[in-house]
Structure formats: structure tokens, C-alpha cells
Design an enzyme around this catalytic site. Structure first.
Site, PDB file in Angstrom:
ATOM      1  N   LYS A 190       0.839  -1.201   0.000  1.00 61.82           N
ATOM      2  CA  LYS A 190       0.000   0.000   0.000  1.00 61.82           C
ATOM      3  C   LYS A 190       0.875   1.253   0.000  1.00 61.82           C
ATOM      4  O   LYS A 190       1.921   1.292   0.652  1.00 61.82           O
ATOM      5  CB  LYS A 190      -0.928  -0.024   1.213  1.00 61.82           C
ATOM      6  CG  LYS A 190      -1.988   1.068   1.218  1.00 61.82           C
ATOM      7  CD  LYS A 190      -2.945   0.903   2.395  1.00 61.82           C
ATOM      8  CE  LYS A 190      -3.984   2.016   2.450  1.00 61.82           C
ATOM      9  NZ  LYS A 190      -4.927   1.850   3.582  1.00 61.82           N
ATOM     10  N   SER A 224      -9.872   2.501   2.695  1.00 55.86           N
ATOM     11  CA  SER A 224      -8.912   3.149   1.827  1.00 55.86           C
ATOM     12  C   SER A 224      -8.003   2.167   1.094  1.00 55.86           C
ATOM     13  O   SER A 224      -7.341   2.533   0.127  1.00 55.86           O
ATOM     14  CB  SER A 224      -8.041   4.098   2.660  1.00 55.86           C
ATOM     15  OG  SER A 224      -7.246   3.366   3.608  1.00 55.86           O
ATOM     16  N   SER A 260     -10.542   0.120   7.096  1.00 55.42           N
ATOM     17  CA  SER A 260      -9.978   0.217   5.749  1.00 55.42           C
ATOM     18  C   SER A 260      -9.249  -1.023   5.245  1.00 55.42           C
ATOM     19  O   SER A 260      -8.774  -1.038   4.114  1.00 55.42           O
ATOM     20  CB  SER A 260      -9.033   1.424   5.664  1.00 55.42           C
ATOM     21  OG  SER A 260      -9.763   2.621   5.731  1.00 55.42           O
TER      22      SER A 260
END
EC number: 6.3.5.7
Length: 490
Positions: free
Chosen positions: A75, A156, A180
Site C-alpha cells: 500500500k 482506503s 480500511s
């Protein structure tokens, strides 16, 4: 798509170790998949050479470990030395750290390579991956209604979820502040676990809300999440919130036999307006856990109704403080108006660098921290947070685990909720309480809705009981069966 990209991390690990195929073959297959899947916008940066170099070293025996030669997606808010780390924001455009986050360093020690950096909501603020400066990630899933509408993979960690679901990575890192990891895992039919707060070091992770942010793995199966979590976790003296606890052997401890376990069913999670198929899935999950030997018990978490507003006071307040460092002076974007002074540079840089959602949360956070409102909002929210934690402590006197739905709906279309922040925030209604309490929680696929989209079941454990969460998730996984794969359209 290569047959190798359909394998789990455990299968890839055992295949490489047993000589069934080379690590380089795995890296080549995934590099090709990443290139072929660019229409999903899951990756912001691709690092095929890194994946190949680590794979070659593993094939030569120079790299060993539980993830030797296996390429992962990272990420975009995990610092990666020499590779762009922008947290999905234009204010950090072209920022290349000269250091490695502890989680990435731990995965490297375990032998993993890197396929690239994964798209995300800007500074992890969002539930649909629409706030990214790189544009939205597109889910690999489609509704059965024939509309072919682009769906969100959640947020997210939307790029992370889409990459695993589409076969563009065998496993990925995510972060979870208020859901998330778990919500995007549910939206894309994969597994994702948020461990106990402090299990994974936050050092080298771009901060959103420091008392809530926690790294965790996302992968195809419960076993794969256990493998990755073992590699990611551990005490880090560089992180003052890191837990000085031994890392259990979660994979070795996996067992779907839940005999003697009590599973709490919180009555407050039966929320008006939730679709019937979500409640039906929850009821199926209860039956699956009973079949595994567990006893369901009704519990009460009375302050649940206050969790979402509490979160949306505390998280923006901490974000307002954390994001003050992005001022155009030290790193990232710098906008200097003609004839402007230092204050004008600050203002111009932040106006150009931050997106609308980040600005909204900074303004909310600054407001609740201001002199006239600190006690009325922030202090009160902290007190309610303590009550929410107390609710969980009392509940775990009656049960060992808690089962709820992961999200109040299946994936929605891109743009469907972007004009209504409140509707967007409600996506985290089931996930936020565990985040406020710092508890381990996991989403595992439970089935498909009427439109053929994935739905997730959500397990919450007591502090440091990741093993109990993983075991219950395994029991559901075995009974739910494999989630149907998204048909390839990209």
C-alpha cells in the site's frame, strides 16, 4: 492469466520450496498480470525488477524465509526505500524515502519481493478509493444486471483489495483506521485482518490517526493472512505504541474446531435500513459457527450507536495534527505565489496539494481541537471511546469472539455516494467500534448478494487473540466455500 496467479501464498511457498516451479516463474506471472490489469488502476508504481531480483536470489538460495521469492503488493503509505511513497496525495508527489518502514523491512526479512505500490484513498481518508490523486481504483467485480457499471473496491485499501481479488498480487499490505482493511476485503471477496493495535509497527507508515492506524495483511485465504501477519508483526523500539509481545505461530495454530467457544451476537448491530440479505448472511454465519462447535450468545454493546460520531471526531482531530507537517518546507509539493511570504506558501501548497476529503477532515479536526470546542467535542469523544472499550471488556466476560456483518451493503458504484459524505461514512458502521477499542478484527467472505457481489462476515476478538479470530474465520471459510472469482473484463 497464468495458473500460478491462481495459487495461494501457502501453495506458492510450498511449490517453490518443493521445486514444483521457480520463484522467477511466479514473479514473471505476476508482473505480466500487473501489466495486463492496469485498467483497474490498482497500482500507482510498478516494480517488476524488484520482484524478479528477489525471486532470482530465492532460487539461488540466497534468500530464505516463509515468504522467500513471493512477490507482494505494498500500500502506498508504507515507506519503501527509493520508491515513490505518496499516500495517494499530490502533496507527496515524487517523494522517495531514504528508509524502509518496519513492516516492509519485516516482509523483506521473510524473503518477499515487491510488485509495486498500491493505490489508496488520499492519506487513507475514504471508503471507496475515490479520493486518490491517481484516480479511483476499479473493482474487478460487476453486477449481474448487465449495466457494467464500475464498482468501488472499497477503501482506503482499495488498490490492495482489487489487486488480490483480480490476481494481480498473491498478498498485500493494508492499513485499517476505521475499517480500511476489512470493508474493502468484504467488497472484493477476499480476507483481511486488522490485528490488535500495536501488533504491527507504525514506524514508516504515513500517519492518518495515530491512535487508530494499524497495518495488516490482505490475501485470498485465512491461512495466507496468518502467514503474512506472522512476518509483519513484532516489537519495534522505534514505535512508542508497539507492543512488546512475542509473535505467535498463527499459521501452525490454525484450527476450525470451535468446540467450547462462545460467539457473541451484539443486538445493537441489528440496524434499521440494512438490507435483508446482510442479516440473512449474518444468520448463516451464526449457523456455520454453531456447526463448528461454538455456542452463540446474545450480548450488548450499548455505546455502539455512538461509535461512528466518536470516530469522526477523534480521527479528524488526529489527522489535523498529523497533516500539519505537509507545508512545502521539508518535502513534497511546494507552491510559492509570486511575491508571497511564508504564510502564502503554506496556504498555496496545502490548497494545491490536498484533495477535498482531506481538507474536509482537517477542517473538522481543527474545529474540534480549537479552544472553544475542545472540551465539548474532543474530550467528550475520548470519554465515549473509553465507554466503548468498556463495553467490549464486559462482552468478553460472556463470550470469546463476536460475529457481525462487515459492511452494511455490497460494493456500490463509483460516484454513487461521493456527493454525500455522511452516506459514505456509514460504510464503516460495523467496523469502527473494534478500531476505537484497538481489538483484532477480520473480514472473511461469506457469499454473494443477489447481484452476484461479495459479502463479508466480520469477527472481533479480545486483545491479542488473533488466533481466535483466525480460527473462527477459518471455520466460516470452510463452510462458506470458495468465493466465486470475478469474471475478467479488463
Amino acid at each position: 492469466m497464468s495458473e500460478l496467479t491462481n495459487k495461494t501464498i501457502a501453495e506458492l511457498r510450498d511449490g517453490i520450496a518443493g521445486g514444483s516451479f521457480k520463484a522467477r516463474e511466479v514473479a514473471e506471472a505476476y508482473n505480466a498480470a500487473v501489466a495486463a490489469g492496469r485498467a483497474l488502476n490498482a497500482y500507482t508504481v510498478e516494480t517488476p525488477d524488484d520482484a524478479l531480483a528477489v525471486a532470482d536470489a530465492a532460487d539461488r538460495g540466497e534468500i530464505t524465509g516463509p515468504l522467500a521469492g513471493i512477490p507482494l503488493g505494498i500500500k502506498d503509505l508504507f515507506a519503501t526505500e527509493g520508491v515513490d511513497t505518496t499516500s495517494g496525495s499530490r502533496i507527496l508527489k515524487d517523494f522517495k524515502p531514504r528508509y524502509q518502514s518496519t513492516v516492509v523491512a519485516n516482509l523483506r526479512k521473510a524473503g518477499a519481493g515487491m510488485l509495486g505500490k498500491l493505490n489508496m484513498d488520499e492519506f487513507a481518508m475514504g471508503s471507496s478509493n475515490e479520493t486518490s490523486a491517481y484516480g479511483p481504483v476499479i473493482s474487478p467485480w460487476r453486477r449481474k444486471d448487465g449495466s457494467n457499471a464500475s464498482l468501488t473496491p472499497g477503501g482506503s485499501s482499495g488498490g490492495s483489495a482489487a489487486a488480490v481479488s483480480a490476481g494481480l498480487a498473491p498478498g498485500v499490505t493494508g492499513t485499517d483506521t476505521g475499517g480500511s482493511i476489512r470493508q474493502p476485503a468484504a467488497f472484493t471477496g477476499i480476507c483481511g485482518i486488522k490485528p490488535t493495535y500495536g501488533r504491527c509497527s507504525r514506524w514508516g507508515i504515513v500517519s492518518f490517526a495515530s491512535s487508530l492506524d494499524q497495518a495488516g495483511p490482505m490475501a485470498k485465504t485465512v491461512r495466507d493472512c496468518a502467514i503474512m501477519l506472522e512476518a509483519m508483526s513484532g516489537f519495534d523500539p522505534k514505535d512508542s505504541t508497539s507492543l512488546d509481545e512475542p509473535v505467535p505461530q498463527w499459521e501452525a495454530g490454525l484450527s476450525s474446531n470451535l468446540k467450547g467457544k462462545r460467539v457473541g451476537i451484539p443486538k445493537e448491530y441489528r440496524i434499521d435500513g440494512v438490507p435483508d440479505e446482510i442479516n440473512a448472511l449474518w444468520d448463516r454465519g451464526i449457523e456455520w459457527l454453531k456447526d463448528a462447535g461454538a455456542e452463540p450468545v446474545e450480548i450488548s454493546l450499548p455505546h455502539t450507536k455512538h461509535a461512528l460520531p466518536t470516530y469522526y471526531i477523534i480521527a479528524p482531530a488526529e489527522a489535523s495534527s498529523n497533516l500539519a507537517r505537509y507545508d512545502g518546507v521539508r518535502y513534497g509539493l511546494r507552491e510559492v505565489p509570486d511575491g508571497g511570504n511564508l504564510d502564502a506558501m503554506y496556504s498555496a501548497t496545502r490548497a494545491a496539494g490536498f484533495g477535498a476529503e482531506v481538507k474536509r477532515r482537517i477542517m473538522i479536526g481543527t474545529y474540534v481541537l480549537s479552544a472553544g470546542f475542545y472540551d465539548a467535542y474532543f474530550t467528550k469523544a475520548q470519554r465515549v471511546r473509553a465507554l466503548i472499550k468498556q463495553d467490549f471488556r464486559k462482552a468478553f466476560e460472556q463470550c470469546d469472539l463476536i460475529l457481525t456483518p462487515t459492511a452494511p451493503s455490497a460494493a456500490f458504484g463509483i460516484g454513487e455516494k461521493s456527493d454525500d459524505p455522511i452516506a459514505m461514512y456509514l460504510n464503516d458502521v460495523f467496523a469502527v467500534p473494534a478500531s476505537l477499542a484497538g481489538l483484532p478484527a477480520m473480514s472473511v467472505p461469506g457469499g454473494l448478494d443477489g447481484q452476484g457481489l461479495p459479502l463479508g462476515l466480520h469477527l472481533i476478538g479480545n486483545e491479542l487473540d488473533e488466533q481466535g479470530v483466525l480460527n473462527a474465520a477459518l471455520a466460516i471459510e470452510e463452510r462458506a466455500g470458495p468465493t466465486a472469482r470475478a469474471e475478467k473484463w479488463w
